[in-house]
Structure formats: C-alpha cells, structure tokens
Enzyme design. Structure first.
Site, PDB file in Angstrom:
ATOM      1  N   ASP A   1      11.554   2.564  29.075  1.00 13.53           N
ATOM      2  CA  ASP A   1      12.761   1.745  29.047  1.00 13.53           C
ATOM      3  C   ASP A   1      13.218   1.477  27.613  1.00 13.53           C
ATOM      4  OD1 ASP A   1      13.062   1.612  31.763  1.00 13.53           O
ATOM      5  OD2 ASP A   1      12.031  -0.309  31.987  1.00 13.53           O
TER       6      ASP A   1
ATOM      7  N   ALA B   1      13.410  -9.049  32.318  1.00 12.70           N
ATOM      8  CA  ALA B   1      12.739  -8.887  31.025  1.00 12.70           C
ATOM      9  C   ALA B   1      12.351 -10.258  30.459  1.00 12.70           C
ATOM     10  CB  ALA B   1      13.645  -8.108  30.071  1.00 12.70           C
ATOM     11  N   TYR B   2      12.767 -10.558  29.225  1.00 16.31           N
ATOM     12  CA  TYR B   2      12.351 -11.795  28.554  1.00 16.31           C
ATOM     13  C   TYR B   2      12.793 -13.031  29.327  1.00 16.31           C
ATOM     14  CZ  TYR B   2      11.662 -15.055  24.638  1.00 16.31           C
ATOM     15  OH  TYR B   2      11.253 -16.083  23.846  1.00 16.31           O
TER      16      TYR B   2
ATOM     17  N   ASN C   1      20.093  -5.692  28.037  1.00 20.82           N
ATOM     18  CA  ASN C   1      19.100  -6.636  28.565  1.00 20.82           C
ATOM     19  C   ASN C   1      19.441  -8.087  28.240  1.00 20.82           C
ATOM     20  OD1 ASN C   1      17.423  -4.967  29.961  1.00 20.82           O
ATOM     21  ND2 ASN C   1      15.778  -4.941  28.455  1.00 20.82           N
TER      22      ASN C   1
ATOM     23  N   ASP D   1      13.179 -24.125  20.411  1.00 19.83           N
ATOM     24  CA  ASP D   1      12.854 -22.872  19.727  1.00 19.83           C
ATOM     25  C   ASP D   1      14.000 -21.864  19.780  1.00 19.83           C
ATOM     26  OD1 ASP D   1      10.437 -23.852  19.045  1.00 19.83           O
ATOM     27  OD2 ASP D   1       9.235 -22.517  20.289  1.00 19.83           O
TER      28      ASP D   1
ATOM     29  N   LYS E   1      12.926 -13.576  32.461  1.00 20.87           N
ATOM     30  CA  LYS E   1      11.992 -13.884  33.543  1.00 20.87           C
ATOM     31  C   LYS E   1      10.766 -14.628  33.023  1.00 20.87           C
ATOM     32  CE  LYS E   1       9.357 -11.794  37.330  1.00 20.87           C
ATOM     33  NZ  LYS E   1       8.077 -12.429  36.945  1.00 20.87           N
TER      34      LYS E   1
ATOM     35  N   ARG F   1      18.126 -28.714  21.311  1.00 15.27           N
ATOM     36  CA  ARG F   1      17.195 -28.586  20.197  1.00 15.27           C
ATOM     37  C   ARG F   1      15.900 -28.021  20.742  1.00 15.27           C
ATOM     38  NH1 ARG F   1      16.545 -32.533  15.033  1.00 15.27           N
ATOM     39  NH2 ARG F   1      15.171 -31.180  13.823  1.00 15.27           N
TER      40      ARG F   1
END
Length: 275
Positions: A45, A162-163, A122, A150, A165, A148
């Site tokens: 991928d 991907a991320y 993605n 990360d 999930k 506020r």
C-alpha cells in the site's frame, strides 16, 4: 495501452517489476512513465501511495492497479504470483474502474503569500515537534471547538482504516464521501473543552484548523511530511478529484477490512470449532 510500472527498492519488488514489464511488452503494451493510461505499483500500500502522489496531477487520465509482494492490502488487488492473470485482464481491458474520494488539503503558511494545495488518499495530520498544539477548529466557517493536545487527524473513508482507526475513529465505507476528524491526545479541563470523539462531516461541509502562532509545526499528507513551518490555517474538504482503480476483480471494501483485521481470527475459529 500505455502503462507505467513502479516498484519499491525491495529485491522481490524489483524482480516482479522486471517480470511484469517484460510480460506487458510481450503482450503489445507500451511502457510510458510520463503519460500513462494505467499505473501499476508493485510492493504494498505504501508503494501505491507513492504512485498516487507521483501522478495525482493526471487523475483524469490514469487508473491504478496495486500488486502486493506480501499480502493483499487495502489498495492492492493482485499478488506477485498472479502476473499472468493480471496481464490477461489488462489485455481484455474495457476501461472499467471504481473510484474513491480524496482529501483536499489547503494550507496557508505565515511566511508564504499563496496557499499550498495537496491531495491525500489516506489522511493528513498537524502536530508540533515537541509541544502541544493550540488551535480553533471550524466547521463550515463556524467555530466548533478550541483544541489543545498532541494533534489533529483528518481522514478519507478509505483512510479510516489507517491512522484514524488507531485513534478510535470509525471505519467508513468509501461510497459515503465523508471526512472524519479525530483528536490526538486532547487536553480537557475548565479552559479547553473538546468533543473528544471522532466526528464525521458531510461532503458539502469543510473543516478549517486555525493554528496559534508557532514555527515548529509538522504537517503530514499521507506518507509525506513538512517540518518546522509556521502554519496559519488548514482547510480540509472533499476534493473534486477522485482516484480510479482498474476494476478487473476489485475486492469489496468490507472483504478488505475483514481480511486485514479479522481474517486470522475467523480462520482460527473455523479450525477450532470445525466450522
């Protein structure tokens, strides 16, 4: 047909790429990496994402095929040992395709007069290198929340596996054409209050992230990233462009999800319980 075949640097990928090119030439096709009608990625991928970004300015002209040298992924329909069947399908090609929505990323930098525009297959994220970020988040130009934490992740439906999930986002079918925003480690107290849940917005809406002044933002668009830039705001929306895959035997989306996240478990149950 004019075809571009792109592989990664792995030995297996290079071997398969060379074999596939020769099979295509023997079948009367032309290898063309400048103006292809079909782009075939060989690897995984990640290799297909690289191919997408290389040709994302020609999306109205090209279709994509993914050949995996490991196991089938979310964007790869063929295995490396299926090259004869793949070439036969290309020989019988009638222009059939399936398309997926893309994410439009419009970035305004403090030190740049004109905004930069990117396309994502993605997801896109914004973070700071070491500190938490402080941003106001707007939906359709109306303030939704002050964040506020990360960082923020905005994903396409296909990118929801991907991320997004891993951040607790829902898995969305790509026909929904919706954007999903997930928070990365949000801070919630009496000063900063966020929804703290993923949100899914309609295709005629957009998300604007207005960032506080800082010179160390990191912006990612799929596997690409830019570092130490002062970002004024980012506008996320469904792109007018779409990615098209050649639909010879395109695997159903939920079959991909099952294979990626449940396949081994289901197989073990069948072996254990005899079903």
């Amino acid at each position: 047909m004019k075809i571009a075949v792109l592989g990664n640097r792995g030995n297996q990928s290079q071997r398969v790429t060379a074999e596939l090119k020769q099979r295509l030439i023997n079948s009367g096709h032309t290898l063309d990496e400048h103006q292809p009608e079909l782009v075939i990625s060989v690897g995984g991928d990640g290799t297909l994402l690289n191919s997408f970004h290389r040709y994302n300015h020609q999306l109205d002209q090209v279709r994509f095929i993914g050949v995996h040298t490991g196991h089938l992924g979310f964007y790869t329909d063929w295995r490396d040992y299926e090259l004869p069947e793949l070439v036969q399908s290309i020989n019988e090609d009638q222009g059939q395709s399936v398309s997926y929505p893309l994410l439009s990323v419009e970035v305004e930098y403090q030190d740049q007069a004109e905004p930069s525009h990117f396309l994502s297959l993605n997801e896109s994220t914004i973070r700071r290198n070491a500190l938490t970020i402080k941003t106001d988040i707007y939906i359709r130009d109306e303030l939704f929340e002050s964040f506020r934490g990360d960082g923020i992740c905005v994903a396409t439906p296909t990118g929801s596996t991907a991320y997004s999930k891993s951040l607790g986002g829902a898995v969305l079918h790509p026909r929904l054409e919706a954007l999903q925003m997930t928070e990365i480690a949000s801070i919630n107290n009496r000063v900063f209050r966020t929804l703290s849940s993923p949100i899914v917005i309609a295709p005629d809406e957009w998300i604007t992230i207005k960032a506080s002044s800082a010179a160390d933002y990191t912006l990612t668009v799929d596997q690409m990233s830019s570092h130490n830039r002062s970002i004024k705001q980012i506008k996320y929306s469904i792109a007018n462009e779409r990615i098209r895959f050649a639909k010879y035997r395109h695997m159903h989306f939920w079959s991909r999800v099952e294979d990626a996240f449940l396949g081994n478990v289901q197989q073990e149950r069948r072996l254990t319980h005899g079903i």
